[in-house]
Design a protein around this motif. Structure first.
Motif, PDB file in Angstrom:
ATOM      1  N   THR A 256       0.892  -1.191   0.106  1.00 10.47           N
ATOM      2  CA  THR A 256       0.096   0.060   0.029  1.00 10.47           C
ATOM      3  C   THR A 256       0.917   1.241  -0.038  1.00 10.47           C
ATOM      4  N   GLU A 257       1.928   1.255   0.593  1.00  6.17           N
ATOM      5  CA  GLU A 257       2.826   2.473   0.900  1.00  6.17           C
ATOM      6  C   GLU A 257       3.311   2.593  -0.691  1.00  6.17           C
ATOM      7  N   LEU A 258       3.819   1.598  -1.096  1.00  4.28           N
ATOM      8  CA  LEU A 258       4.431   1.699  -2.595  1.00  4.28           C
ATOM      9  C   LEU A 258       3.288   2.312  -3.589  1.00  4.28           C
ATOM     10  N   LEU A 259       1.828   1.687  -3.488  1.00  7.98           N
ATOM     11  CA  LEU A 259       1.087   2.333  -4.384  1.00  7.98           C
ATOM     12  C   LEU A 259       0.712   3.900  -3.927  1.00  7.98           C
ATOM     13  N   ASP A 260       1.005   4.152  -2.750  1.00 10.77           N
ATOM     14  CA  ASP A 260       0.753   5.577  -2.428  1.00 10.77           C
ATOM     15  C   ASP A 260       1.633   6.611  -2.946  1.00 10.77           C
ATOM     16  N   LEU A 261       2.928   6.011  -2.876  1.00 10.50           N
ATOM     17  CA  LEU A 261       4.028   6.558  -3.620  1.00 10.50           C
ATOM     18  C   LEU A 261       3.942   6.686  -5.047  1.00 10.50           C
ATOM     19  N   VAL A 262       3.430   5.757  -5.719  1.00 12.44           N
ATOM     20  CA  VAL A 262       3.320   5.652  -7.168  1.00 12.44           C
ATOM     21  C   VAL A 262       2.339   7.096  -7.377  1.00 12.44           C
ATOM     22  N   VAL A 263       1.142   6.952  -6.840  1.00 14.85           N
ATOM     23  CA  VAL A 263       0.180   7.938  -6.932  1.00 14.85           C
ATOM     24  C   VAL A 263       0.818   9.444  -6.654  1.00 14.85           C
ATOM     25  N   ALA A 264       1.343   9.589  -5.494  1.00 15.08           N
ATOM     26  CA  ALA A 264       1.395  10.599  -5.035  1.00 15.08           C
ATOM     27  C   ALA A 264       2.980  11.506  -5.607  1.00 15.08           C
ATOM     28  N   ALA A 265       3.771  10.371  -5.855  1.00 18.39           N
ATOM     29  CA  ALA A 265       5.160  11.070  -6.263  1.00 18.39           C
ATOM     30  C   ALA A 265       5.656  10.702  -7.852  1.00 18.39           C
ATOM     31  N   PHE A 266       4.937   9.599  -8.495  1.00 24.68           N
ATOM     32  CA  PHE A 266       5.290   9.454  -9.862  1.00 24.68           C
ATOM     33  C   PHE A 266       4.572  10.533 -10.931  1.00 24.68           C
ATOM     34  N   PRO A 267       5.419  10.705 -11.972  1.00 22.38           N
ATOM     35  CA  PRO A 267       4.994  11.700 -12.727  1.00 22.38           C
ATOM     36  C   PRO A 267       3.716  10.983 -13.635  1.00 22.38           C
ATOM     37  N   SER A 268       2.778  11.953 -14.105  1.00 21.90           N
ATOM     38  CA  SER A 268       1.764  11.614 -14.787  1.00 21.90           C
ATOM     39  C   SER A 268       2.001  11.696 -16.178  1.00 21.90           C
ATOM     40  N   PRO A 269       1.286  11.064 -17.116  1.00 25.12           N
ATOM     41  CA  PRO A 269       1.549  11.435 -18.705  1.00 25.12           C
ATOM     42  C   PRO A 269       1.839  12.677 -19.245  1.00 25.12           C
ATOM     43  N   LEU A 270       1.328  13.644 -18.453  1.00 23.37           N
ATOM     44  CA  LEU A 270       1.420  14.978 -18.723  1.00 23.37           C
ATOM     45  C   LEU A 270       2.947  15.319 -18.754  1.00 23.37           C
ATOM     46  N   GLU A 271       3.528  14.882 -17.791  1.00 22.11           N
ATOM     47  CA  GLU A 271       4.970  15.234 -17.601  1.00 22.11           C
ATOM     48  C   GLU A 271       6.139  14.540 -18.466  1.00 22.11           C
ATOM     49  N   HIS A 272       5.446  13.491 -19.244  1.00 15.13           N
ATOM     50  CA  HIS A 272       6.201  12.821 -20.285  1.00 15.13           C
ATOM     51  C   HIS A 272       6.622  13.510 -21.367  1.00 15.13           C
ATOM     52  N   PRO A 273       7.979  13.430 -21.830  1.00 17.88           N
ATOM     53  CA  PRO A 273       8.409  14.070 -23.053  1.00 17.88           C
ATOM     54  C   PRO A 273       8.033  13.280 -24.159  1.00 17.88           C
ATOM     55  N   MET A 274       7.272  14.179 -25.074  1.00 19.44           N
ATOM     56  CA  MET A 274       6.431  13.520 -26.101  1.00 19.44           C
ATOM     57  C   MET A 274       7.559  13.095 -27.237  1.00 19.44           C
ATOM     58  N   PRO A 275       7.375  11.946 -27.854  1.00 14.48           N
ATOM     59  CA  PRO A 275       8.476  11.655 -29.083  1.00 14.48           C
ATOM     60  C   PRO A 275       8.223  12.495 -30.132  1.00 14.48           C
ATOM     61  N   ARG A 276       9.128  12.761 -30.793  1.00 17.63           N
ATOM     62  CA  ARG A 276       9.060  13.480 -32.041  1.00 17.63           C
ATOM     63  C   ARG A 276       8.181  12.808 -33.103  1.00 17.63           C
ATOM     64  N   THR A 277       7.715  13.646 -34.029  1.00 15.10           N
ATOM     65  CA  THR A 277       6.692  13.158 -35.159  1.00 15.10           C
ATOM     66  C   THR A 277       7.321  13.595 -36.524  1.00 15.10           C
ATOM     67  N   TRP A 278       6.849  12.650 -37.362  1.00 10.87           N
ATOM     68  CA  TRP A 278       7.362  13.061 -38.727  1.00 10.87           C
ATOM     69  C   TRP A 278       6.067  12.853 -39.725  1.00 10.87           C
ATOM     70  N   THR A 279       6.055  13.429 -40.763  1.00  9.78           N
ATOM     71  CA  THR A 279       5.167  12.774 -41.978  1.00  9.78           C
ATOM     72  C   THR A 279       5.559  11.548 -42.320  1.00  9.78           C
ATOM     73  N   PRO A 280       4.663  10.643 -43.021  1.00  7.21           N
ATOM     74  CA  PRO A 280       5.108   9.556 -43.720  1.00  7.21           C
ATOM     75  C   PRO A 280       6.032   9.708 -44.733  1.00  7.21           C
ATOM     76  N   SER A 281       5.962  11.099 -45.318  1.00  3.32           N
ATOM     77  CA  SER A 281       7.027  11.309 -46.550  1.00  3.32           C
ATOM     78  C   SER A 281       8.500  11.651 -46.097  1.00  3.32           C
ATOM     79  N   GLY A 282       8.656  11.572 -44.786  1.00  5.64           N
ATOM     80  CA  GLY A 282       9.717  11.895 -44.070  1.00  5.64           C
ATOM     81  C   GLY A 282      10.059  13.268 -43.372  1.00  5.64           C
TER      82      GLY A 282
END
Length: 695
Positions: A256-282
C-alpha cells in the motif's frame, strides 16, 4: 474516472481514466528472479483487483510470467496489469528480466512514464542489474527502487540499499524503512531515524523550486509533509532522486505504501516528454501534447497473436482519444532509422488505413472491454491485421509517424529446417507474422548457403521463437548447423587453356582461348585484361570470354563457392569462321579458368567481421584473451562514454562468432554487449579449410 471512483475486482468493464492526470504508467524492471511478477500480483491484491489466491473474483488467474521466464516459454513478454488506487489508474507493465528480452524492456520503457526497479534483498546488485539500470538511464526514465524478498533467510535490506547507492548514485534514498515486520515512513516523521530522514528531506528540498525552502529547513522550520511530497514528485520526475521502498510480497507489507508513492510522487503522462513526429514522406511533423482532444497519435508497443482473437496490439496513446471501430492510419518506417538497412527487410515500410476492432484492457489472459482510451493511457486493440510492433496509429486525415525506440541488433544466428515438406509453404508466412510481433527478430533467406537463418537475441529468445512457430502456427522446425558463406581464390599465378570444339553435323561449336590468372590483394575483386594480338580471338568474342570467366567464378571452381580477387588476362585463342559463337567462347572461358585452377591450386577465404565489445574495466583482459582464442585480431580498445566501461574492437572470423552472443554473456555474467559488421574475407588456415571443405 473521478478521484473518488476507485476500482476493484469483478468490474464489468476495464478501469477507465478520462484525464491524463489520473493515470500513472509504470514499467516494472529488474533482473530475472528478482520478484517482479510476484510484486505486481501483490500490488493487484492490495488494490482489490485480485483476491489473495491470485485470481479475480470471476476466476481469472494472472499468469506467473516470472516462472514462465525461467522456463523460456512462449508467454515471455511485456504484460499489462491495470489497477486503481486512490482514484488514480495505475498501468503496471511487467517487463521480462531475462537479458534475451531486452527488446521487450525497451518497449516497456517507451510505454511508461516511470520505472519500478526491483532488487532482491537476498541477491543484491549484480552486473546484469547495473546493465538494466543503464537501459533506464539511456532514455532518462525516472526510477524508484523496490527491495523485495524481505523474508528470505539471506535478506539484507540495508546492505542492498547501500549497494544500490554505490552502483547508482547517492540520490538513491529510502522513503520507508523495514523494521520489525512493518514499514516506517521517513517523510511523515523521524521515528528516531534522524540521519536518514535528514538525507531524504535535503535531497527533496534541493530539487524544490522554492529557493527559500532549504534556508528555512536548515533554520529549524518543520517543512509541511504535503510540500515535501510535491517536491518529491518533482525530483522523481526529473530523475534526480530515486526513492526506495521495501515490499514483502508474501505478507503484503509495503504494498500500500508503494502504491501511495506511485500515486503521489510518480509523474503523470502530462510530464512525459513527447516523442518527435514525422510525416510519412519523411518531413518533420508537429509537436504533440498529451491532450485527449488533440490529433490521434498512438504507438503499438507489443503485438501478440491469440488463437481466438487473432492479432492483438498493445497500444500507448500519446495524443488524442482512441474509439472502437474507428478507422486509423497505420505507418511503419523502420528503415528510416535503422542502423542496419538490411535488417529492416523483415519489417518493410508501409502506410495504410485500417479499421480497428474492439478496445480492451488485458489482465492476464482476460480482456476487459473499454469504450474509449484517452491520451496517456494504454490499451489493447483487436483486429489490427497490418500493424506491427513500433508502428504508429494516427488520424487518417493527418497521418504522422513516431520515431521508433532503439531496437537492439540480434546477434545470435540460428539456422532452421522444416521437418516435413508440407510445412515449407507455411514457414514463410509464419516467420513474417513472428517478425511483425517482434522487432528484435530478423529473418534471413541466405541465397549462398541456402539456409533460413533467424537472427535472435540469445538462446532463450530462439527457443521461444521456435516454440511459437510450433504452437501458434503448427510449423515444426529443427535447428541445424549454421554455414558461413565462403569464397575461394588462386594461391599463385597460372595459365589455363579453354578448348570447346564439337562437331555434330551442320553448325558446330568452336572456341579456344588461352588465359593467364594471378591473384589480387585482399578485396581486389576481379579484373579482366585483353592482350590478344593479331585477331586470334575476334573482337566480338572477347566480351564472351570475360562473361564465361565471370560465370564460372560465380559458380565456383574447386569448392563450389564464388571466386574473388583475381586478374584474368586473355592472351591468345582460335576461332572458326562458321562454328565460333558467343556461347562457345563463354564455355571456353569457363574451361580455361578451371584448367588454370588445377595448375595453381586455390584456397578458401572465410568471412571476417569487425566487432565492438562493450565491457566493464575488470573484464577487459578476459575478453581480449577470448577473442584471441577465436583467431581474432584485437585492433585496440578505448574508454566508453560511460565511466567504468571499455570498447574493444577486433576482427574475428564469422565461423568463431556463431555462438558468441551466448558465450560472451557467460564470460561477462550478462554485463557485456557487442555489435558486428562484415569487414572482409581472409584466407582460412589449412586445418579450418579442411573442415569447411567437408561441409
Amino acid at each position: 474516472m473521478s478521484r473518488e471512483s476507485g476500482g476493484g475486482a469483478g468490474q464489468a468493464g476495464a478501469p477507465v481514466a478520462t484525464r491524463p492526470e489520473e493515470i500513472r504508467n509504470v514499467v516494472v524492471v529488474g533482473a530475472a528472479g528478482a520478484g517482479k511478477t510476484t510484486l505486481v500480483e501483490r500490488l493487484l491484491v492490495a488494490a482489490g483487483v485480485l483476491n489473495r489466491a491470485g485470481s479475480t473474483e470471476d476466476g481469472t488467474t494472472v499468469c506467473d510470467f516470472e516462472e514462465v521466464e525461467h522456463r523460456h516459454r512462449r508467454s515471455v513478454g511485456l504484460a499489462l496489469a491495470p489497477l486503481v488506487h486512490d482514484g488514480v489508474k495505475v498501468n503496471l507493465l511487467d517487463a521480462p528480466g531475462y537479458v534475451d528480452f531486452v527488446g521487450e524492456v525497451r518497449a516497456g520503457l517507451r510505454a511508461a512514464d516511470c520505472a519500478l526497479f526491483v532488487v532482491a534483498a537476498n541477491e543484491g546488485v549484480d552486473d546484469a542489474t547495473r546493465a538494466l539500470w543503464r537501459e533506464c538511464a539511456d532514455v532518462a526514465m525516472p526510477r524508484a527502487v523496490v527491495v523485495t524478498k524481505l523474508d528470505h533467510a539471506r535478506a539484507d535490506v540495508d546492505g542492498v540499499v547501500a549497494q544500490a547507492r554505490e552502483a547508482f548514485g547517492e540520490r538513491v534514498l529510502p522513503v520507508h524503512l523495514h523494521e520489525g515486520g512493518r514499514l516506517v515512513g521517513l517523510i511523515t516523521g523521524d521515528h528516531g531515524h534522524d540521519a536518514q530522514r535528514a538525507a531524504l528531506v535535503e535531497g527533496i528540498i534541493e530539487e524544490s523550486e522554492d529557493e527559500t525552502l532549504m534556508e528555512r529547513y536548515v533554520g529549524g522550520e518543520q517543512i509541511d509533509t504535503g510540500l515535501l511530497l510535491r517536491d518529491l514528485e518533482l525530483a522523481v520526475a526529473r530523475g534526480s532522486l530515486h526513492p526506495v521502498v521495501p515490499v514483502d510480497s508474501t505478507t503484503g507489507v509495503g504494498a500500500t505504501e508503494l502504491l501511495d508513492l506511485v500515486v503521489a510522487a510518480f509523474p503523470s503522462p502530462l510530464e512525459h516528454p513527447m516523442p518527435r513526429t514525422w510525416t510519412p514522406s519523411g518531413g518533420p511533423g508537429p509537436e504533440i501534447a498529451c491532450d485527449p482532444s488533440g490529433p490521434l497519435v498512438a504507438e503499438v508497443v507489443k503485438t501478440t497473436t491469440d488463437p481466438y482473437l487473432g492479432r492483438v496490439s498493445m497500444v500507448r496513446v500519446f495524443s488524442g482519444t482512441v474509439l472502437p471501430d474507428a478507422t486509423v492510419h497505420v505507418s511503419g518506417h523502420r528503415s528510416a532509422w535503422s542502423s542496419d538497412p538490411g535488417g529492416a527487410t523483415s519489417h518493410p515500410d508501409h502506410d495504410e488505413d485500417e479499421r480497428i476492432g474492439s478496445l480492451s484492457v488485458p489482465l492476464g489472459k482476460a480482456q476487459r472491454t473499454a469504450h474509449a482510451v484517452v491520451a496517456g493511457d494504454i490499451c489493447a486493440i483487436g483486429r489490427l491485421s497490418r500493424a506491427e510492433t513500433s508502428d504508429t496509429l494516427a488520424d487518417v486525415d493527418t497521418p504522422l509517424v513516431l520515431e521508433p525506440w532503439r531496437v537492439p541488433e540480434p546477434q545470435l544466428p540460428v539456422a532452421i529446417e522444416v521437418r516435413t515438406k508440407s510445412d515449407e509453404d507455411k514457414l514463410g508466412t509464419s516467420l513474417q507474422r513472428l517478425a511483425a510481433e517482434d522487432p528484435t527478430l530478423r529473418v534471413e533467406q541466405n541465397d549462398e548457403t541456402h539456409q533460413v537463418v533467424l537472427w535472435t537475441m540469445g538462446e532463450a529468445h530462439a527457443e521461444v521463437l521456435l516454440d511459437r512457430l510450433a504452437s501458434r502456427y503448427g510449423v515444426d522446425v529443427d535447428e541445424v548447423e549454421l554455414r558461413v558463406p565462403l569464397r575461394e581464390t588462386f594461391v599463385g599465378p597460372a595459365t589455363g587453356l579453354g578448348r570447346h570444339v564439337k562437331q555434330s553435323g551442320g553448325h558446330g561449336q568452336y572456341a579456344v582461348c588461352s588465359i593467364e590468372v594471378e591473384p589480387l590483394p585482399q578485396g581486389g575483386g576481379f579484373e579482366f585484361v585483353d592482350r590478344v594480338v593479331g585477331g586470334a580471338v575476334p573482337r566480338q568474342f572477347i566480351p564472351s570470354v570475360e562473361k564465361g570467366v565471370r560465370s564460372q567464378m560465380a559458380r565456383g571452381v574447386v569448392n563450389g563457392c564464388p571466386m574473388v580477387d583475381i586478374r584474368v588476362t586473355l592472351t591468345d585463342g582460335k576461332a572458326h569462321s562458321v562454328d565460333s559463337s558467343d556461347m562457345a567462347f563463354q564455355t571456353a572461358g569457363g574451361i580455361a579458368l578451371r584448367d588454370a585452377a588445377t595448375r595453381a591450386g586455390t584456397c578458401l577465404l572465410e568471412p571476417v567481421d569487425e566487432i565492438e565489445v562493450l565491457v566493464g574495466d575488470a573484464l577487459v583482459g578476459t575478453i581480449m584473451g577470448d577473442l584471441s582464442a577465436r583467431r581474432g585480431k584485437v585492433l585496440g580498445s578505448e574508454p566508453a562514454s560511460e565511466p567504468g566501461l571499455v570498447v574493444i574492437r577486433a576482427h574475428v572470423p564469422q565461423l568463431e562468432l556463431r555462438r558468441y552472443a551466448t558465450e560472451l554473456r557467460s564470460l561477462a555474467h550478462g554485463s557485456a554487449s557487442f555489435t558486428r559488421a562484415f569487414a572482409h574475407y581472409d584466407r582460412a588456415p589449412e586445418q579450418v579449410s579442411a573442415q569447411l571443405a567437408l561441409r
